[in-house]
Design an enzyme around this catalytic site. Sequence first.
Site, mmCIF file in Angstrom:
data_model
loop_
_atom_site.group_PDB
_atom_site.id
_atom_site.type_symbol
_atom_site.label_atom_id
_atom_site.label_comp_id
_atom_site.label_asym_id
_atom_site.label_seq_id
_atom_site.Cartn_x
_atom_site.Cartn_y
_atom_site.Cartn_z
ATOM 1 C CE LYS A 1 4.354 13.895 0.779
ATOM 2 N NZ LYS A 1 4.126 12.625 1.256
ATOM 3 C CG ASP B 1 5.500 11.203 5.106
ATOM 4 O OD1 ASP B 1 4.775 11.517 6.062
ATOM 5 O OD2 ASP B 1 5.282 11.362 4.157
HETATM 6 N N1 LIG Z 1 -0.330 7.678 6.562
HETATM 7 C C1 LIG Z 1 0.302 8.761 6.313
HETATM 8 O O1 LIG Z 1 0.928 9.627 7.067
HETATM 9 C C2 LIG Z 1 0.720 8.636 4.990
HETATM 10 C C3 LIG Z 1 1.786 9.408 4.281
HETATM 11 C C4 LIG Z 1 2.278 9.410 3.255
HETATM 12 C C5 LIG Z 1 1.465 8.836 2.046
HETATM 13 N N2 LIG Z 1 0.413 7.937 2.528
HETATM 14 C C6 LIG Z 1 -0.303 7.212 1.450
HETATM 15 O O2 LIG Z 1 0.574 6.310 0.850
HETATM 16 C C7 LIG Z 1 -0.116 5.774 -0.173
HETATM 17 C C8 LIG Z 1 0.934 5.894 -1.646
HETATM 18 O O3 LIG Z 1 1.536 7.180 -1.456
HETATM 19 P P1 LIG Z 1 2.845 7.557 -2.595
HETATM 20 O O4 LIG Z 1 3.056 8.987 -2.238
HETATM 21 O O5 LIG Z 1 3.899 6.735 -2.230
HETATM 22 O O6 LIG Z 1 2.309 7.207 -3.937
HETATM 23 P P2 LIG Z 1 3.268 7.001 -5.121
HETATM 24 O O7 LIG Z 1 4.438 7.466 -4.943
HETATM 25 O O8 LIG Z 1 2.372 7.099 -6.287
HETATM 26 O O9 LIG Z 1 3.451 5.246 -4.950
HETATM 27 C C9 LIG Z 1 2.141 4.495 -4.988
HETATM 28 C C10 LIG Z 1 2.852 3.064 -5.218
HETATM 29 O O10 LIG Z 1 1.457 2.119 -5.224
HETATM 30 C C11 LIG Z 1 1.445 1.669 -6.386
HETATM 31 N N3 LIG Z 1 -0.139 1.387 -6.757
HETATM 32 C C12 LIG Z 1 -0.657 2.279 -7.346
HETATM 33 N N4 LIG Z 1 -1.944 1.713 -7.568
HETATM 34 C C13 LIG Z 1 -1.902 0.648 -7.204
HETATM 35 C C14 LIG Z 1 -2.939 -0.589 -7.471
HETATM 36 N N5 LIG Z 1 -4.114 -0.480 -8.201
HETATM 37 N N6 LIG Z 1 -2.273 -1.963 -7.349
HETATM 38 C C15 LIG Z 1 -1.155 -2.054 -7.003
HETATM 39 N N7 LIG Z 1 -0.247 -1.031 -6.764
HETATM 40 C C16 LIG Z 1 -0.391 0.206 -7.028
HETATM 41 C C17 LIG Z 1 2.120 2.288 -7.380
HETATM 42 O O11 LIG Z 1 2.757 1.297 -8.490
HETATM 43 P P3 LIG Z 1 3.310 1.952 -9.632
HETATM 44 O O12 LIG Z 1 4.896 1.917 -9.281
HETATM 45 O O13 LIG Z 1 3.379 0.646 -10.645
HETATM 46 O O14 LIG Z 1 2.568 3.172 -10.442
HETATM 47 C C18 LIG Z 1 3.317 2.700 -6.453
HETATM 48 O O15 LIG Z 1 4.311 1.776 -6.376
HETATM 49 C C19 LIG Z 1 -1.230 6.956 -0.507
HETATM 50 O O16 LIG Z 1 -2.431 6.166 -0.302
HETATM 51 C C20 LIG Z 1 -0.814 7.890 0.432
HETATM 52 O O17 LIG Z 1 -2.386 8.469 0.980
HETATM 53 C C21 LIG Z 1 0.087 8.063 3.841
#
Ligand SMILES: NC(=O)c1ccc[n+]([C@@H]2O[C@H](COP(=O)([O-])OP(=O)(O)OC[C@H]3O[C@@H](n4cnc5c(N)ncnc54)[C@H](OP(=O)(O)O)[C@@H]3O)[C@@H](O)[C@H]2O)c1
Length: 282
Positions: free
Chosen positions: A68, A104
């Site tokens: 992305k 999004d």
């Molecule tokens: N519904 C939808 O349309 C949609 C759209 C986009 C994304 N999503 C979902 O959104 C979620 C996040 O995606 P993203 O792209 O934002 O990922 P990302 O950029 O990797 O960010 C994930 C965030 O969650 C934190 N995190 C990860 N594991 C954790 C844990 N075990 N405990 C506490 N915090 C934790 C990370 O912490 P750190 O910063 O410390 O690494 C980071 O801040 C995914 O599950 C994705 O599938 C859904």
Amino acid sequence: MINAETRVCCLIGDPVAHSLSPLVHNRGYQARGLDYVYLAFRVKEAAPAIAAMRTLGITGMSVTIPHKTTALACVDELDAEAKEIGAINTIVNRGGHLKGYNTDYDAALKALSEKTPLRGKKTVILGAGATALTIALALKHRGSRVVILGRAPAKAAALAARIGAEGSGGFDRFSEIGDADILTNATPVGMWPKVDELSVPASYLHPKLVVFDVIYRPRTTRLLAEAKKAGCKVVYGHKMFLYQAARQFELFTGHTAPLVQMGQALTRALKGDEGVTISDRR
Ligand SMILES: NC(=O)c1ccc[n+]([C@@H]2O[C@H](COP(=O)([O-])OP(=O)(O)OC[C@H]3O[C@@H](n4cnc5c(N)ncnc54)[C@H](OP(=O)(O)O)[C@@H]3O)[C@@H](O)[C@H]2O)c1
């Protein structure tokens, strides 16, 4: 029937085999009677795949993890939100000119605003990654007061400073939820297969909260189940997923998205989740 005139759209990412995007987009084309097809490509590098849009005349591309951000530099133009977020999930090819979007942003706003007004409301966002940034920015633009809590407080603080949030902190600051109107989980905590995990102790949930979980597998996460028990309104992640796909559909085809049919395809697939094994999802 696919033929020599069929317009091609696709998803790039790694992994992609678990993606529900092909199902949802192709159901939309079928419902509208459009001569389009949507495929998924697992690609290690975004740049050559995006260059192939021009070479092959691919009409539209969805972009997912981990491309992305890198995809940003591969397009000719960005829409305003994508530029501010610094990440795209959509590319539209208009005669060889590639424009990047982040659907999004609108999708999160649409899903949330179906359940609650946003202006003046206090929103606590859990997580400091790409989705947290997108939602925080969208809510800030709508006049919400945003507090970002992350497991790495410095990262949450950096995100908060970037968007001008009201506050930030680590997971020792869950008390911020006490007077909040909206709680958004933007971490992968609770996502299948670790469905018993909870990003915040249930004791912090109160009936005045609207709880939004961006996770859509499973459809009802443990957080949403606990929120319902606590008397909260809930916003499902699959709604955001559906709305971001619908906006992509409209950008790719110029036609209004058939939300009902696309939504039915999505919910049918999610209902089948319980029977799906790990290896099926790779
Ligand atoms: N519904 C939808 O349309 C949609 C759209 C986009 C994304 N999503 C979902 O959104 C979620 C996040 O995606 P993203 O792209 O934002 O990922 P990302 O950029 O990797 O960010 C994930 C965030 O969650 C934190 N995190 C990860 N594991 C954790 C844990 N075990 N405990 C506490 N915090 C934790 C990370 O912490 P750190 O910063 O410390 O690494 C980071 O801040 C995914 O599950 C994705 O599938 C859904």
